[in-house]
Motif scaffolding. Structure first.
Motif: not given
Length: 100
Positions: A10-25, A40-49
């Protein structure tokens, strides 16, 4: 034989482009892990995962990475990590164009 590590949490974000920027390091650092092949990075903003599907050269390198990663996630307050390690059946995977 290669192994797959499947991780989600479970994670409350960020997702999408914001996730890519935040976790690039972190993404770059994963490339340096012993036995690492790809992720392969996975994400589901709808379920906060979020999570990922990784491949490692051996079961031992997957297990070692999982311990380190679980500890790293705990540092971010993420403590309920679901993880499984599977051997890859390379003959069947090749029939389906899998990258092994």
């Amino acid at each position: 034989m290669a192994y797959v590590l499947q991780v989600d949490f479970k994670m409350n974000g960020p997702f999408g482009d914001e996730m890519a920027e935040a976790f690039s390091d972190i993404a770059r650092s994963i490339n340096e892990e012993e036995g690492f092949i790809w992720k392969i990075w996975t994400e589901s903003p709808e379920t906060n995962e979020a999570g990922g599907i990784y491949t490692f050269e051996t079961k031992e390198t997957a297990e070692t990475y999982l311990v380190m990663h679980t500890n790293r996630l705990a540092g971010y307050g993420i403590t309920n990590v679901n993880a499984k390690i599977f051997a890859i059946n390379s003959k069947l995977t090749e029939l389906n164009e899998g990258p092994v």
